[in-house]
Design an enzyme around this catalytic site. Structure first.
Site, PDB file in Angstrom:
ATOM      1  N   SER A   1       3.721  -0.990  -2.391  1.00 14.24           N
ATOM      2  CA  SER A   1       3.423  -2.417  -2.373  1.00 14.24           C
ATOM      3  C   SER A   1       4.086  -3.156  -3.524  1.00 14.24           C
ATOM      4  CB  SER A   1       1.913  -2.643  -2.395  1.00 14.24           C
ATOM      5  OG  SER A   1       1.299  -1.833  -3.360  1.00 14.24           O
TER       6      SER A   1
ATOM      7  N   HIS B   1       7.241  -1.916   4.506  1.00 17.87           N
ATOM      8  CA  HIS B   1       5.954  -2.283   3.921  1.00 17.87           C
ATOM      9  C   HIS B   1       5.037  -2.860   5.008  1.00 17.87           C
ATOM     10  CE1 HIS B   1       3.441  -4.846   0.975  1.00 17.87           C
ATOM     11  NE2 HIS B   1       2.943  -3.630   1.072  1.00 17.87           N
TER      12      HIS B   1
ATOM     13  N   GLU C   1       7.533  -5.688   6.359  1.00 14.03           N
ATOM     14  CA  GLU C   1       8.641  -6.086   5.494  1.00 14.03           C
ATOM     15  C   GLU C   1       9.627  -4.922   5.448  1.00 14.03           C
ATOM     16  OE1 GLU C   1       6.717  -9.163   2.286  1.00 14.03           O
ATOM     17  OE2 GLU C   1       6.311  -7.054   1.940  1.00 14.03           O
TER      18      GLU C   1
ATOM     19  N   ASN D   1       3.404  -9.802  -1.084  1.00 16.24           N
ATOM     20  CA  ASN D   1       2.616  -9.535  -2.296  1.00 16.24           C
ATOM     21  C   ASN D   1       3.023 -10.416  -3.477  1.00 16.24           C
ATOM     22  OD1 ASN D   1       0.854  -7.762  -1.185  1.00 16.24           O
ATOM     23  ND2 ASN D   1       1.960  -5.924  -1.810  1.00 16.24           N
TER      24      ASN D   1
HETATM   25  N1  3HC Z   1      -8.409  -0.859  13.818  1.00 19.34           N
HETATM   26  C1  3HC Z   1      -8.469  -1.328  15.065  1.00 19.34           C
HETATM   27  N2  3HC Z   1      -8.943  -2.541  15.389  1.00 19.34           N
HETATM   28  C2  3HC Z   1      -9.375  -3.320  14.399  1.00 19.34           C
HETATM   29  C3  3HC Z   1      -9.343  -2.904  13.045  1.00 19.34           C
HETATM   30  C4  3HC Z   1      -8.830  -1.609  12.780  1.00 19.34           C
HETATM   31  N3  3HC Z   1      -8.750  -1.104  11.543  1.00 19.34           N
HETATM   32  N4  3HC Z   1      -9.835  -3.898  12.285  1.00 19.34           N
HETATM   33  C5  3HC Z   1     -10.153  -4.904  13.111  1.00 19.34           C
HETATM   34  N5  3HC Z   1      -9.862  -4.561  14.385  1.00 19.34           N
HETATM   35  C6  3HC Z   1      -9.990  -5.394  15.589  1.00 19.34           C
HETATM   36  C7  3HC Z   1     -11.105  -4.903  16.458  1.00 19.34           C
HETATM   37  O1  3HC Z   1     -10.782  -5.184  17.777  1.00 19.34           O
HETATM   38  C8  3HC Z   1     -12.265  -5.789  15.995  1.00 19.34           C
HETATM   39  O2  3HC Z   1     -13.274  -5.799  16.940  1.00 19.34           O
HETATM   40  P1  3HC Z   1     -14.516  -4.743  16.769  1.00 19.34           P
HETATM   41  O3  3HC Z   1     -15.138  -5.059  15.448  1.00 19.34           O
HETATM   42  O4  3HC Z   1     -15.371  -5.092  17.938  1.00 19.34           O
HETATM   43  O5  3HC Z   1     -14.011  -3.363  16.817  1.00 19.34           O
HETATM   44  C9  3HC Z   1     -11.541  -7.109  15.815  1.00 19.34           C
HETATM   45  O6  3HC Z   1     -10.291  -6.752  15.217  1.00 19.34           O
HETATM   46  C10 3HC Z   1     -12.198  -8.116  14.941  1.00 19.34           C
HETATM   47  O7  3HC Z   1     -12.461  -7.536  13.715  1.00 19.34           O
HETATM   48  P2  3HC Z   1     -13.621  -8.040  12.787  1.00 19.34           P
HETATM   49  O8  3HC Z   1     -14.726  -8.588  13.624  1.00 19.34           O
HETATM   50  O9  3HC Z   1     -13.922  -6.930  11.834  1.00 19.34           O
HETATM   51  O10 3HC Z   1     -13.091  -9.234  11.899  1.00 19.34           O
HETATM   52  P3  3HC Z   1     -11.915 -10.296  12.012  1.00 19.34           P
HETATM   53  O11 3HC Z   1     -11.892 -11.001  13.304  1.00 19.34           O
HETATM   54  O12 3HC Z   1     -12.030 -11.086  10.763  1.00 19.34           O
HETATM   55  O13 3HC Z   1     -10.568  -9.474  11.896  1.00 19.34           O
HETATM   56  C11 3HC Z   1      -9.046  -8.745  10.232  1.00 19.34           C
HETATM   57  C12 3HC Z   1     -10.393  -8.530  10.898  1.00 19.34           C
HETATM   58  C13 3HC Z   1      -7.920  -8.508  11.229  1.00 19.34           C
HETATM   59  C14 3HC Z   1      -8.972  -7.690   9.116  1.00 19.34           C
HETATM   60  C15 3HC Z   1      -8.942 -10.211   9.657  1.00 19.34           C
HETATM   61  O14 3HC Z   1     -10.075 -10.504   8.888  1.00 19.34           O
HETATM   62  C16 3HC Z   1      -7.714 -10.422   8.810  1.00 19.34           C
HETATM   63  O15 3HC Z   1      -6.648 -10.658   9.315  1.00 19.34           O
HETATM   64  N6  3HC Z   1      -7.885 -10.366   7.461  1.00 19.34           N
HETATM   65  C17 3HC Z   1      -6.802 -10.520   6.511  1.00 19.34           C
HETATM   66  C18 3HC Z   1      -6.144  -9.183   6.301  1.00 19.34           C
HETATM   67  C19 3HC Z   1      -4.954  -9.272   5.395  1.00 19.34           C
HETATM   68  O16 3HC Z   1      -4.618 -10.284   4.820  1.00 19.34           O
HETATM   69  N7  3HC Z   1      -4.277  -8.124   5.223  1.00 19.34           N
HETATM   70  C20 3HC Z   1      -3.173  -8.007   4.340  1.00 19.34           C
HETATM   71  C21 3HC Z   1      -3.618  -7.449   3.047  1.00 19.34           C
HETATM   72  S1  3HC Z   1      -2.295  -7.268   1.895  1.00 19.34           S
HETATM   73  C22 3HC Z   1      -1.665  -5.747   2.233  1.00 19.34           C
HETATM   74  O17 3HC Z   1      -2.133  -5.004   3.068  1.00 19.34           O
HETATM   75  C23 3HC Z   1      -0.457  -5.356   1.440  1.00 19.34           C
HETATM   76  C24 3HC Z   1      -0.728  -4.278   0.423  1.00 19.34           C
HETATM   77  O18 3HC Z   1       0.493  -3.876  -0.125  1.00 19.34           O
HETATM   78  C25 3HC Z   1      -1.638  -4.742  -0.701  1.00 19.34           C
END
Ligand code: 3HC
Length: 314
Positions: A144, A165, A177, A215
């Site tokens: 990252s 990434h 990325e 990031n």
């Molecule tokens: N696997 C499969 N399906 C998933 C899942 C997973 N790990 N997480 C969520 N889902 C799907 C499922 O279908 C879930 O339904 P379910 O709960 O009935 O199984 C549905 O998404 C909805 O999930 P939630 O009800 O838990 O919540 P949200 O609608 O808020 O979605 C989220 C969850 C997609 C994580 C959303 O909140 C989101 O987009 N959050 C921001 C995440 C983000 O910014 N990520 C980037 C981080 S930075 C990074 O990773 C870089 C690193 O280098 C630091």
């Protein structure tokens, strides 16, 4: 003489290796990111070998993949549960596991590393695998924040080394990325771009600069939220609600920090702060440091800015 023939080999490699169609993938590291990438690659028909240090860790990781697949299938095959079950079994058949990376890279088109953010460990692993992997095999890191060129420097395949990434949770996040260093060949870069598309993701091209695109913007934003809270200028709940309802983000910044891992956020900001101590965007936070020192790393440990029930790694 041996040295000479080695040089000739390398000279041929970049021109002889054309766009590699990636079918067999070895993923080093079966944590949240490695497992997520394995799941997506296996779901799109790739044969994946997941590598970690123990069979126990690997078993837990595959269980996590199955759990995540069930969440995907619940939506995708809502009216056809049998087809959904068949899909899960088919995907799981595409995933094998190993504790011996050296023996499995032989058949790999791509070796993708998703382990702890430690440059020396990454360099050691790639340095060793470089000696045994086939000539055409592309190496990539999911780091990252570490420079891809520094990780690649332990290998002799600088032209076949890049960054891929992914974002957490990998099955849900559409972006990848793709990072090229000054030595990454166009063929390698194109193969990585193409692989990302085959995974069903949208790739963006990045230079090998700190934090790439996401990031570099996201971590200073998260840190600004931590500092705002630390100054007493907003409760954690209000900061998160504000950014969700006022800026349309799916998670607030402190919720997101817990999701990403406070240790990860600290690691990134400490690295950048050491690189450019005068940049206020990279200033460390005492509150973040304290939480990490107390082992409050976010969702994965059950507490960060918020408290969580620990259910499953995915
Ligand atoms: N696997 C499969 N399906 C998933 C899942 C997973 N790990 N997480 C969520 N889902 C799907 C499922 O279908 C879930 O339904 P379910 O709960 O009935 O199984 C549905 O998404 C909805 O999930 P939630 O009800 O838990 O919540 P949200 O609608 O808020 O979605 C989220 C969850 C997609 C994580 C959303 O909140 C989101 O987009 N959050 C921001 C995440 C983000 O910014 N990520 C980037 C981080 S930075 C990074 O990773 C870089 C690193 O280098 C630091």
């Amino acid at each position: 003489m041996a040295f000479f023939s080695h040089q000739v080999c390398r000279g041929f490699s970049s021109s002889a290796v054309r766009n590699v169609v990636i079918k067999h993938v070895t993923i080093i590291g079966s944590g949240q990111m490695g497992a997520g990438i394995a799941q997506v690659a296996a779901s799109t028909g790739h044969s994946v070998t997941l590598v970690d240090t123990s069979d126990d860790i690997l078993k837990k990781s595959v269980k996590g993949i199955e759990g995540s697949l069930r969440r995907v299938v619940k939506k995708k095959f809502a009216d056809k549960p049998e087809a959904g079950e068949e899909f899960i079994q088919k995907v799981l058949q595409n995933v094998s596991t190993s504790t011996d990376a050296g023996s499995v890279v032989q058949g790999s088109d791509l070796v993708l590393e998703a382990i702890v953010e430690n440059l020396k460990i990454k360099q050691d692993i790639f340095g060793q695998l470089d000696k045994v992997a086939p000539q055409h095999t592309i190496f990539a890191s999911n780091t990252s924040s570490l420079p891809i060129s520094d990780i690649a420097s332990s290998t002799s395949r600088l032209d076949r080394f890049g960054g891929l990434h992914f974002f957490n949770p990998v099955p849900m996040m559409k972006l990848v990325e793709v990072i090229g260093t000054s030595a990454t060949s166009q063929e390698t870069f194109d193969s990585l771009l193409n692989f990302s598309k085959v995974l069903g993701k949208t790739p963006v091209s990045c230079k090998d600069t700190p934090g790439f695109i996401v990031n570099r913007l996201l971590v200073p934003y998260i840190m600004e939220a931590v500092r705002l809270h630390e100054r007493g200028h907003g409760s954690k709940e209000d900061i998160d609600i504000a950014m969700k309802l006022g800026a349309g983000y799916p998670m607030g910044p402190l919720e997101l920090a817990d999701f990403v891992g406070l240790d990860t956020a600290k690691f990134i900001i400490d690295g950048w702060s050491a690189m450019d101590p005068s940049n206020p965007l990279f200033a460390p936070s005492e509150l973040l440091n304290k939480k990490v020192a107390e082992g409050k790393l976010g969702r994965k440990t059950g507490e960060g800015f918020y408290k969580y029930k620990i259910l499953c790694v995915q």
